[in-house]
Design an enzyme around this catalytic site. Sequence first.
Site, PDB file in Angstrom:
ATOM      1  N   LYS A 187      11.355 -43.292 -16.823  1.00  0.00           N
ATOM      2  CA  LYS A 187      11.383 -44.637 -16.844  1.00  0.00           C
ATOM      3  C   LYS A 187      11.961 -45.326 -15.527  1.00  0.00           C
ATOM      4  CE  LYS A 187      14.130 -45.149 -20.291  1.00  0.00           C
ATOM      5  NZ  LYS A 187      14.449 -43.851 -20.654  1.00  0.00           N
TER       6      LYS A 187
ATOM      7  N   ARG B  59      22.196 -36.646 -25.656  1.00  0.00           N
ATOM      8  CA  ARG B  59      21.346 -38.170 -25.228  1.00  0.00           C
ATOM      9  C   ARG B  59      19.890 -38.013 -26.070  1.00  0.00           C
ATOM     10  NH1 ARG B  59      21.246 -38.019 -19.308  1.00  0.00           N
ATOM     11  NH2 ARG B  59      19.839 -39.885 -19.414  1.00  0.00           N
TER      12      ARG B  59
HETATM   13  P1  AMP Z   1      20.130 -45.011 -18.855  1.00  0.00           P
HETATM   14  O1  AMP Z   1      20.267 -44.911 -17.363  1.00  0.00           O
HETATM   15  O2  AMP Z   1      19.052 -45.832 -19.433  1.00  0.00           O
HETATM   16  O3  AMP Z   1      19.816 -43.468 -19.290  1.00  0.00           O
HETATM   17  O4  AMP Z   1      21.608 -44.986 -19.799  1.00  0.00           O
HETATM   18  C1  AMP Z   1      22.763 -44.426 -19.377  1.00  0.00           C
HETATM   19  C2  AMP Z   1      23.589 -44.610 -20.531  1.00  0.00           C
HETATM   20  O5  AMP Z   1      24.047 -46.012 -20.805  1.00  0.00           O
HETATM   21  C3  AMP Z   1      23.164 -44.160 -21.858  1.00  0.00           C
HETATM   22  O6  AMP Z   1      23.242 -43.090 -22.156  1.00  0.00           O
HETATM   23  C4  AMP Z   1      23.912 -44.905 -22.957  1.00  0.00           C
HETATM   24  O7  AMP Z   1      25.294 -44.456 -22.878  1.00  0.00           O
HETATM   25  C5  AMP Z   1      24.054 -46.224 -21.865  1.00  0.00           C
HETATM   26  N1  AMP Z   1      23.215 -47.184 -22.526  1.00  0.00           N
HETATM   27  C6  AMP Z   1      22.099 -47.765 -21.602  1.00  0.00           C
HETATM   28  N2  AMP Z   1      21.424 -48.759 -22.169  1.00  0.00           N
HETATM   29  C7  AMP Z   1      21.799 -48.722 -23.519  1.00  0.00           C
HETATM   30  C8  AMP Z   1      21.536 -49.490 -24.492  1.00  0.00           C
HETATM   31  N3  AMP Z   1      20.466 -50.123 -24.644  1.00  0.00           N
HETATM   32  N4  AMP Z   1      22.310 -49.220 -25.826  1.00  0.00           N
HETATM   33  C9  AMP Z   1      23.392 -48.524 -25.731  1.00  0.00           C
HETATM   34  N5  AMP Z   1      23.658 -47.680 -24.672  1.00  0.00           N
HETATM   35  C10 AMP Z   1      23.092 -47.820 -23.586  1.00  0.00           C
END
Ligand code: AMP
Length: 265
Positions: free
Chosen positions: A13, A170
């Site tokens: 993404k 995750r």
């Molecule tokens: P990402 O970089 O999108 O993989 O996000 C890293 C981490 O941030 C995730 O594993 C969650 O702990 C937190 N996170 C990011 N976006 C969200 C969201 N929309 N809702 C809840 N937690 C989030």
Amino acid sequence: MRLLLFGPPASGKGTQADQLVHDMAIVQVATGDLLRAELASRSPLGLAARAYMDRGDLVPDALIIEMIAERLLRPDCAKGFLLDGFPRTVPQAEALESLLATLSMTLDSVCYLDVPTEMLVRRAGRRLICSSCGRSYTRGPRGGMPAGCQVDGAPLVARDDDRPAAVRRRLEVYLEHTLPVLDFYRNRGLVTRIDGTGTAEEVSRRLLEALLPRLATPRADPDRQDAVLPRLVLEREVQARPVARDLPVLDRHVEPRNLSDSEIA
Ligand code: AMP
């Protein structure tokens, strides 16, 4: 143009979002990046989010919704945006819908990056991010990783939540809480599935080709500047391909199979 890029962790993404916001001349709103910036500045939100993020759990909806509302109200979102990593729960999707309604806005399209689970685990194990700007780099199966960030030269580091245990968590969280969001948007006729396997360039081309007809539908008001501009960009891009693009991603298609922790790390 208001887009949502949807997909499991490590589905590409972030990489695709970087390219799309460039092609579509819109801003990227990535909740993971926003949270990592909060963490780096040791803000109260960052400190509250840290434990959830380290475990690979979701940060509570209330914190995320407040953060995203503040972000979407900034002027740079007025001409369009690409959401990356949000919404990750149905309550977040409902909150987004209400927020956009108060702004007289709707989403134009939800692009779902579909990648087999085994490949996700493997990709997360090969991912490094820039310690300064957060840009993501994925090592190819035979190695090959730049010495530093190709944008700002800062060292590349592993994400804490790319450790095998956190990646598995995750993925569990994704299946339980985030996958239902896809049905929320399917019911609204917004979802386009994109094959997320292959090189970053291949996936990027599929995304642009899928978005082109969406832009030509009545959803994209031809009088709106934010609809016309990306359409012109898209037509140029699709006609011009395949042209080798200088993307800083070295990922290649790999065959899915069961992986042990040592292979992932
Ligand atoms: P990402 O970089 O999108 O993989 O996000 C890293 C981490 O941030 C995730 O594993 C969650 O702990 C937190 N996170 C990011 N976006 C969200 C969201 N929309 N809702 C809840 N937690 C989030």
